[in-house]
Design an enzyme around this catalytic site. Structure first.
Site, PDB file in Angstrom:
ATOM      1  N   ARG A  27      10.902   8.137  -7.125  1.00 22.62           N
ATOM      2  CA  ARG A  27      10.758   8.421  -8.553  1.00 22.62           C
ATOM      3  C   ARG A  27      11.615   9.617  -8.977  1.00 22.62           C
ATOM      4  O   ARG A  27      12.011   9.723 -10.134  1.00 22.62           O
ATOM      5  CB  ARG A  27       9.271   8.620  -8.891  1.00 22.62           C
ATOM      6  CG  ARG A  27       8.612   9.771  -8.192  1.00 22.62           C
ATOM      7  CD  ARG A  27       7.087   9.677  -8.209  1.00 22.62           C
ATOM      8  NE  ARG A  27       6.591   8.688  -7.246  1.00 22.62           N
ATOM      9  CZ  ARG A  27       5.299   8.383  -7.086  1.00 22.62           C
ATOM     10  NH1 ARG A  27       4.371   8.977  -7.829  1.00 22.62           N
ATOM     11  NH2 ARG A  27       4.936   7.491  -6.186  1.00 22.62           N
ATOM     12  N   LYS A  63       6.587  10.662   7.336  1.00 15.68           N
ATOM     13  CA  LYS A  63       5.833   9.438   7.601  1.00 15.68           C
ATOM     14  C   LYS A  63       5.485   9.377   9.081  1.00 15.68           C
ATOM     15  O   LYS A  63       6.308   9.747   9.921  1.00 15.68           O
ATOM     16  CB  LYS A  63       6.691   8.206   7.266  1.00 15.68           C
ATOM     17  CG  LYS A  63       6.870   7.918   5.786  1.00 15.68           C
ATOM     18  CD  LYS A  63       7.724   6.668   5.601  1.00 15.68           C
ATOM     19  CE  LYS A  63       8.113   6.471   4.148  1.00 15.68           C
ATOM     20  NZ  LYS A  63       6.968   6.131   3.278  1.00 15.68           N
TER      21      LYS A  63
HETATM   22  N1  BES Z   1       9.727   3.979   0.169  1.00 15.85           N
HETATM   23  C1  BES Z   1       8.339   4.229   0.034  1.00 15.85           C
HETATM   24  C2  BES Z   1       7.559   2.998  -0.439  1.00 15.85           C
HETATM   25  C3  BES Z   1       7.557   1.786   0.455  1.00 15.85           C
HETATM   26  C4  BES Z   1       6.457   1.498   1.237  1.00 15.85           C
HETATM   27  C5  BES Z   1       8.611   0.891   0.454  1.00 15.85           C
HETATM   28  C6  BES Z   1       6.437   0.364   2.030  1.00 15.85           C
HETATM   29  C7  BES Z   1       8.595  -0.247   1.252  1.00 15.85           C
HETATM   30  C8  BES Z   1       7.503  -0.517   2.034  1.00 15.85           C
HETATM   31  C9  BES Z   1       8.105   5.349  -0.965  1.00 15.85           C
HETATM   32  O1  BES Z   1       9.100   6.305  -1.055  1.00 15.85           O
HETATM   33  C10 BES Z   1       6.858   6.056  -0.560  1.00 15.85           C
HETATM   34  O2  BES Z   1       6.859   6.638   0.490  1.00 15.85           O
HETATM   35  N2  BES Z   1       5.845   6.024  -1.411  1.00 15.85           N
HETATM   36  C11 BES Z   1       4.609   6.667  -1.153  1.00 15.85           C
HETATM   37  C12 BES Z   1       4.187   7.380  -2.403  1.00 15.85           C
HETATM   38  C13 BES Z   1       3.017   8.300  -2.225  1.00 15.85           C
HETATM   39  C14 BES Z   1       3.408   9.469  -1.332  1.00 15.85           C
HETATM   40  C15 BES Z   1       2.578   8.790  -3.583  1.00 15.85           C
HETATM   41  C16 BES Z   1       3.602   5.594  -0.753  1.00 15.85           C
HETATM   42  O3  BES Z   1       3.660   4.494  -1.315  1.00 15.85           O
HETATM   43  O4  BES Z   1       2.804   5.854   0.123  1.00 15.85           O
HETATM   44 MN    MN Z   2       8.868   7.831   0.402  1.00 15.44          MN
END
Ligand code: BES
Ligand code: MN
Ligand code: ZN
Length: 501
Positions: free
Chosen positions: A348, A274
């Site tokens: 997931r 990230k």
């Molecule tokens: N933990 C994050 C989702 C999240 C985002 C939680 C903002 C709380 C606040 C999750 O693991 C994630 O990174 N999801 C990605 C999925 C994508 C790579 C398909 C996302 O939502 O960008």
């Molecule tokens: Mn994530």
């Protein structure tokens, strides 16, 4: 911790630092809420005038302080806004929020009495819970004395009739509120202190204290069992993953619920790292597991006649030479293979293992709770979680239940056509990513693949409401909120009452 009690004393005679009354917006100016009668008498019936002069409007979130006149044993009167005046009783959520505002405003005080509307047991419970949640503060890392202590003692004033019900209501509020505050502590703890191992140890200790059976699978046991999702996500970290099972059983239970929580103690994104700006709050990525743990302990404290098994899928998602790569294929618990196209779609993967494992025990219902997707935050905002399910009735039930307890949720679909993107783009059975559009639903569809035939399952995506970043409001502080705990507890309560899920 703030002590909570109920009293049938008159507001005038109770010794406290502050007395809290409710004020609302009436058609012709502000009106006092039930519970404030004795206080108004001490002001010779002029409390609304005094409050108006001080600028009170009755708006939600408002708190106006007045020095007490002679005749009250408390030094201070605090009027909190309830919003629009209600003729047939105030909404329970308005009471929770007003009590929360009062508790936050009175931080530093030793003892406060809440003379808010509290005629029915439900109202007593709402006032008590709002007060307890509003008293929350997280001081672990602050130098002693650098912040205000939470209010030491909260007394809910209730009318004499039904005082036994009132006592039980306050006990219920304490069970739920204290466990919610435990979940908030877990979420707020820094990720260098809370990792899968330490989280599992906390669950073990707290479980033991409450007479719950806790089993922990460490990395060796996970390897032996073939938990490829948990191991694949945990690979890059020096803190190996854990799968924790917390079981509450009741001799008269006619149904068994499985609650599964996403427990990523820190989500850096892994190799699909990230960027700055997206990782500062990612300690909150275990909020689902915290909520599930809190809900199981609360179910035990409430003695609900239902079996509840909590599964905490704990891992830390980090990049390193041993981390899972985008392109790797994992063999999940139960044998399905998953091509990891993006290591940031890790929730997931750990949930899939837990869903398959939970399914082996044939529960009547599985509910998973997860800070799963940014897409759900884009869709529903910061205060509302999405509810998805393979059963329309279950989805509607959870949505209704959340509203009853003051949690905002919205039903979301699992459109069949979105599944294609996860199966056609991969050399494995599934990819962990599909179409970008509808990303929250794609994640839900991924999880659905792992639910055993015949089991009702629902998925709560709490990525929005789990962690509150702006100014506190009502009973919600900054940081961890304990989102979904009340929904899970009420769902368990309802299941117990109905016999079968
Ligand atoms: N933990 C994050 C989702 C999240 C985002 C939680 C903002 C709380 C606040 C999750 O693991 C994630 O990174 N999801 C990605 C999925 C994508 C790579 C398909 C996302 O939502 O960008
Ligand atoms: Mn994530
Ligand atoms: Zn995550």
């Amino acid at each position: 911790m703030t002590a909570l009690s109920v009293s049938t004393s008159s507001a005038a005679s109770l010794r406290a630092d502050a007395l809290v009354v409710g004020v609302a917006k009436g058609p012709k100016g502000i009106v006092l809420a039930p519970g404030s009668e004795a206080v108004n008498e001490a002001f010779e019936g002029k409390l609304t005038e005094v409050l108006s002069t001080l600028g009170a409007t009755g708006a939600e979130g408002e708190a106006v302080k007045v020095p007490s006149p002679a005749g009250l044993k408390a030094a201070l009167v605090l009027a909190v806004g309830l919003g629009e005046a209600a003729e047939t009783g105030y909404q329970l959520e308005a009471l929770r929020r007003a009590a929360g505002v009062a508790a936050r405003t009175l931080a530093g005080a030793k003892k406060a009495a809440l003379a808010l509307p509290a005629e029915s047991a439900d109202e007593v419970e709402a006032v008590a819970l709002g007060g307890l949640l509003g008293s929350y503060s997280f001081g672990t890392y602050k130098a002693d004395g650098s912040g205000k202590e939470p209010v030491g003692e909260l007394v809910v004033l209730a009318p004499r009739k039904g005082s036994k019900d009132a006592k039980a209501a306050v006990e219920r509020a304490a069970a739920v509120g204290e466990e919610m505050n435990r979940a908030r502590d877990l979420v707020n703890t820094a990720p260098n202190d809370l990792n899968p191992k330490s989280f599992a140890a906390i669950a073990q200790a707290a479980g033991k204290e409450h007479g719950l059976k806790v089993e922990v699978l460490d990395e060796k046991a996970l390897l032996k069992g073939g938990f490829g999702g948990l191991l694949g996500v945990g690979n890059g970290s020096d803190n190996p993953p854990r799968l924790v099972k917390v079981a509450y059983t009741h001799p008269k239970a006619k149904a068994t619920l499985a609650f599964i929580g996403k427990g990523i103690t820190y989500d850096s994104g892994g190799i699909s790292l990230k960027p700055a700006g997206h990782n500062e709050t990612m300690k909150c990525d275990m909020a689902g597991a915290a909520a599930v743990f809190a809900a199981v302990v609360a179910a035990k404290r409430l003695g609900l006649a239902v079996n509840v098994t909590g599964w905490l899928a704990l891992a830390e998602n980090m990049p390193s030479g041993s981390a899972t790569r985008p392109g790797d294929v994992l063999r999940m618990y139960g044998g399905k293979t998953v091509e990891v196209l993006n290591t940031d779609a890790e929730g997931r993967l750990v949930l899939a293992d837990a869903i398959v494992r939970a399914g082996e025990e044939n529960p009547d219902v599985i509910v998973d709770v997860a800070t799963l997707t940014g897409a759900m935050v884009l869709a529903l905002g910061n205060r509302t979680f999405g509810v998805m399910s393979n059963n329309d009735e279950l989805r509607a039930t959870l949505h209704t239940v959340s509203g009853e307890v003051g949690e905002q949720s919205w039903p979301m679909p699992l459109p069949a056509e979105l599944r294609k993107g996860m199966t056609e783009s991969t050399i494995a059975d599934l990819a962990n990513m599909g179409e970008r559009m509808g990303g929250g639903l794609v994640a839900g569809l991924f999880l659905k693949e792992f639910v055993a035939e015949g089991i009702d399952w629902a998925h709560l995506d709490i990525a929005g409401p789990a962690f509150h970043e702006s100014a506190p409001f009502g009973y919600t502080p900054k940081g961890g909120t304990a989102s979904a705990v009340r929904t899970l507890v009420r769902f368990a309560e309802q299941t117990a009452a109905g016999g079968k899920a």
